[in-house]
Design a protein around this motif. Structure first.
Motif, PDB file in Angstrom:
ATOM      1  N   PRO A   1      28.500  78.562 -71.859  1.00 49.34           N
ATOM      2  CA  PRO A   1      28.501  79.537 -72.957  1.00 49.34           C
ATOM      3  C   PRO A   1      27.893  80.875 -72.531  1.00 49.34           C
ATOM      4  CG  PRO A   1      27.773  77.396 -73.738  1.00 49.34           C
ATOM      5  CD  PRO A   1      27.883  77.291 -72.233  1.00 49.34           C
ATOM      6  N   GLY A   2      28.607  81.951 -72.847  1.00 51.38           N
ATOM      7  CA  GLY A   2      28.120  83.300 -72.572  1.00 51.38           C
ATOM      8  C   GLY A   2      28.418  83.825 -71.177  1.00 51.38           C
ATOM      9  N   GLU A   3      28.994  83.006 -70.303  1.00 50.32           N
ATOM     10  CA  GLU A   3      29.286  83.454 -68.945  1.00 50.32           C
ATOM     11  C   GLU A   3      30.611  84.199 -68.867  1.00 50.32           C
ATOM     12  OE1 GLU A   3      27.469  80.430 -65.641  1.00 50.32           O
ATOM     13  OE2 GLU A   3      29.291  79.768 -66.650  1.00 50.32           O
ATOM     14  N   THR A   4      30.659  85.159 -67.942  1.00 51.15           N
ATOM     15  CA  THR A   4      31.940  85.759 -67.584  1.00 51.15           C
ATOM     16  C   THR A   4      32.570  84.863 -66.523  1.00 51.15           C
ATOM     17  OG1 THR A   4      31.021  87.059 -65.765  1.00 51.15           O
ATOM     18  CG2 THR A   4      31.021  88.097 -67.974  1.00 51.15           C
ATOM     19  N   ALA A   5      33.809  85.131 -66.191  1.00 56.96           N
ATOM     20  CA  ALA A   5      34.497  84.324 -65.179  1.00 56.96           C
ATOM     21  C   ALA A   5      33.791  84.401 -63.825  1.00 56.96           C
ATOM     22  CB  ALA A   5      35.951  84.774 -65.053  1.00 56.96           C
ATOM     23  N   VAL A   6      33.415  85.596 -63.386  1.00 55.86           N
ATOM     24  CA  VAL A   6      32.767  85.710 -62.068  1.00 55.86           C
ATOM     25  C   VAL A   6      31.383  85.075 -62.078  1.00 55.86           C
ATOM     26  CG1 VAL A   6      34.083  87.676 -61.177  1.00 55.86           C
ATOM     27  CG2 VAL A   6      32.018  88.087 -62.511  1.00 55.86           C
ATOM     28  N   GLN A   7      30.677  85.159 -63.179  1.00 56.18           N
ATOM     29  CA  GLN A   7      29.370  84.499 -63.277  1.00 56.18           C
ATOM     30  C   GLN A   7      29.535  82.981 -63.194  1.00 56.18           C
ATOM     31  OE1 GLN A   7      28.161  86.152 -67.036  1.00 56.18           O
ATOM     32  NE2 GLN A   7      26.854  87.712 -66.085  1.00 56.18           N
ATOM     33  N   ALA A   8      30.549  82.453 -63.877  1.00 59.80           N
ATOM     34  CA  ALA A   8      30.805  81.010 -63.850  1.00 59.80           C
ATOM     35  C   ALA A   8      31.125  80.555 -62.432  1.00 59.80           C
ATOM     36  CB  ALA A   8      31.948  80.656 -64.796  1.00 59.80           C
ATOM     37  N   LEU A   9      31.977  81.304 -61.736  1.00 55.13           N
ATOM     38  CA  LEU A   9      32.347  80.906 -60.380  1.00 55.13           C
ATOM     39  C   LEU A   9      31.164  81.003 -59.430  1.00 55.13           C
ATOM     40  CD1 LEU A   9      34.404  79.859 -58.425  1.00 55.13           C
ATOM     41  CD2 LEU A   9      35.212  82.207 -58.095  1.00 55.13           C
ATOM     42  N   SER A  10      30.395  82.053 -59.532  1.00 56.37           N
ATOM     43  CA  SER A  10      29.209  82.201 -58.683  1.00 56.37           C
ATOM     44  C   SER A  10      28.263  81.013 -58.882  1.00 56.37           C
ATOM     45  CB  SER A  10      28.501  83.517 -59.004  1.00 56.37           C
ATOM     46  OG  SER A  10      27.370  83.687 -58.197  1.00 56.37           O
ATOM     47  N   ARG A  11      28.026  80.638 -60.125  1.00 53.90           N
ATOM     48  CA  ARG A  11      27.153  79.496 -60.433  1.00 53.90           C
ATOM     49  C   ARG A  11      27.749  78.197 -59.904  1.00 53.90           C
ATOM     50  NH1 ARG A  11      28.048  75.930 -63.843  1.00 53.90           N
ATOM     51  NH2 ARG A  11      29.414  77.175 -65.160  1.00 53.90           N
ATOM     52  N   GLU A  12      29.034  77.967 -60.146  1.00 51.78           N
ATOM     53  CA  GLU A  12      29.686  76.734 -59.705  1.00 51.78           C
ATOM     54  C   GLU A  12      29.648  76.595 -58.179  1.00 51.78           C
ATOM     55  OE1 GLU A  12      30.890  74.080 -61.173  1.00 51.78           O
ATOM     56  OE2 GLU A  12      31.032  74.656 -63.264  1.00 51.78           O
ATOM     57  N   LEU A  13      29.880  77.680 -57.452  1.00 54.16           N
ATOM     58  CA  LEU A  13      29.846  77.615 -55.984  1.00 54.16           C
ATOM     59  C   LEU A  13      28.450  77.266 -55.480  1.00 54.16           C
ATOM     60  CD1 LEU A  13      32.159  80.608 -55.029  1.00 54.16           C
ATOM     61  CD2 LEU A  13      32.687  78.163 -54.932  1.00 54.16           C
ATOM     62  N   SER A  14      27.448  77.774 -56.162  1.00 54.83           N
ATOM     63  CA  SER A  14      26.065  77.441 -55.793  1.00 54.83           C
ATOM     64  C   SER A  14      25.777  75.967 -56.067  1.00 54.83           C
ATOM     65  CB  SER A  14      25.099  78.339 -56.572  1.00 54.83           C
ATOM     66  OG  SER A  14      23.772  77.967 -56.324  1.00 54.83           O
ATOM     67  N   GLU A  15      26.152  75.501 -57.260  1.00 55.16           N
ATOM     68  CA  GLU A  15      25.876  74.120 -57.649  1.00 55.16           C
ATOM     69  C   GLU A  15      26.701  73.111 -56.854  1.00 55.16           C
ATOM     70  OE1 GLU A  15      24.904  75.118 -62.356  1.00 55.16           O
ATOM     71  OE2 GLU A  15      26.688  73.968 -61.857  1.00 55.16           O
ATOM     72  N   GLU A  16      27.971  73.409 -56.635  1.00 58.36           N
ATOM     73  CA  GLU A  16      28.882  72.456 -56.005  1.00 58.36           C
ATOM     74  C   GLU A  16      28.797  72.433 -54.491  1.00 58.36           C
ATOM     75  OE1 GLU A  16      32.887  73.271 -57.225  1.00 58.36           O
ATOM     76  OE2 GLU A  16      32.605  72.372 -59.195  1.00 58.36           O
ATOM     77  N   LEU A  17      28.639  73.620 -53.887  1.00 59.31           N
ATOM     78  CA  LEU A  17      28.752  73.714 -52.433  1.00 59.31           C
ATOM     79  C   LEU A  17      27.565  74.384 -51.753  1.00 59.31           C
ATOM     80  CD1 LEU A  17      32.533  74.667 -52.235  1.00 59.31           C
ATOM     81  CD2 LEU A  17      31.495  72.434 -51.796  1.00 59.31           C
ATOM     82  N   GLY A  18      26.524  74.720 -52.520  1.00 57.86           N
ATOM     83  CA  GLY A  18      25.344  75.348 -51.932  1.00 57.86           C
ATOM     84  C   GLY A  18      25.606  76.747 -51.394  1.00 57.86           C
ATOM     85  N   LEU A  19      26.621  77.428 -51.934  1.00 59.82           N
ATOM     86  CA  LEU A  19      26.984  78.760 -51.457  1.00 59.82           C
ATOM     87  C   LEU A  19      26.468  79.825 -52.412  1.00 59.82           C
ATOM     88  CD1 LEU A  19      30.697  78.042 -50.500  1.00 59.82           C
ATOM     89  CD2 LEU A  19      28.718  78.112 -48.968  1.00 59.82           C
TER      90      LEU A  19
END
Length: 148
Positions: free
Chosen positions: A51-69
């Motif tokens: 909730p409240g995320e933009t698309a790029v914010q969501a992807l940045s967070r997901e890459l950190s959580e999923e792949l440590g990037l």
């Protein structure tokens, strides 16, 4: 019940499309793909919005959580949007915004729900990946970003 006619009205529930983001990362003609634990199908790295995320914010967070990037949102550029049926979601539609950018020489470390990652060419993607993933590969080939 319709007050004017006395007939029973049936309302069809139409669920909003599932909104997600995906990262397009190609190395040596193959697209980075991930598989979640307990699943045999591969997807693009990425996922759903919080909730409240933009698309790029969501992807940045997901890459950190999923792949440590660590991929700052400012380094990501929208490439295209895919519309398809979401794999394993009972026919629900998918609206996936795909991005390029970020580090090119990466060493992903699967985390959270990610069991493994792999690099797939067109043939492998058709055999092992979700339908929207195959649509992404076809688009990348058509745009000359990936070999056919």
């Amino acid at each position: 019940m319709d007050d004017r006619t006395g007939r029973l009205l049936i309302a069809l529930e139409r669920r909003a499309p599932l909104k997600s983001v995906g990262w397009l990362h190609i190395r040596e003609g193959r697209l980075l793909s991930v598989r979640t634990r307990g699943n045999d199908t591969f997807y693009l790295p990425g996922g759903k919005y919080e909730p409240g995320e933009t698309a790029v914010q969501a992807l940045s967070r997901e890459l950190s959580e999923e792949l440590g990037l660590l991929v700052p949102a400012e380094q990501l550029s929208e490439a295209f949007v895919i519309h398809d049926v979401a794999h394993g979601k009972g026919g629900r539609r998918l609206h996936m915004t795909c991005f390029t950018g970020g580090p090119q020489d990466i060493a992903p470390v699967p985390g959270r729900e990610i069991a493994e990652y792999a690099w797939f060419d067109r043939r492998q993607a058709r055999e092992r990946c979700a339908p929207a993933h195959s649509q992404v590969v076809d688009r990348l080939i058509a745009e000359g970003r990936m070999a056919g």
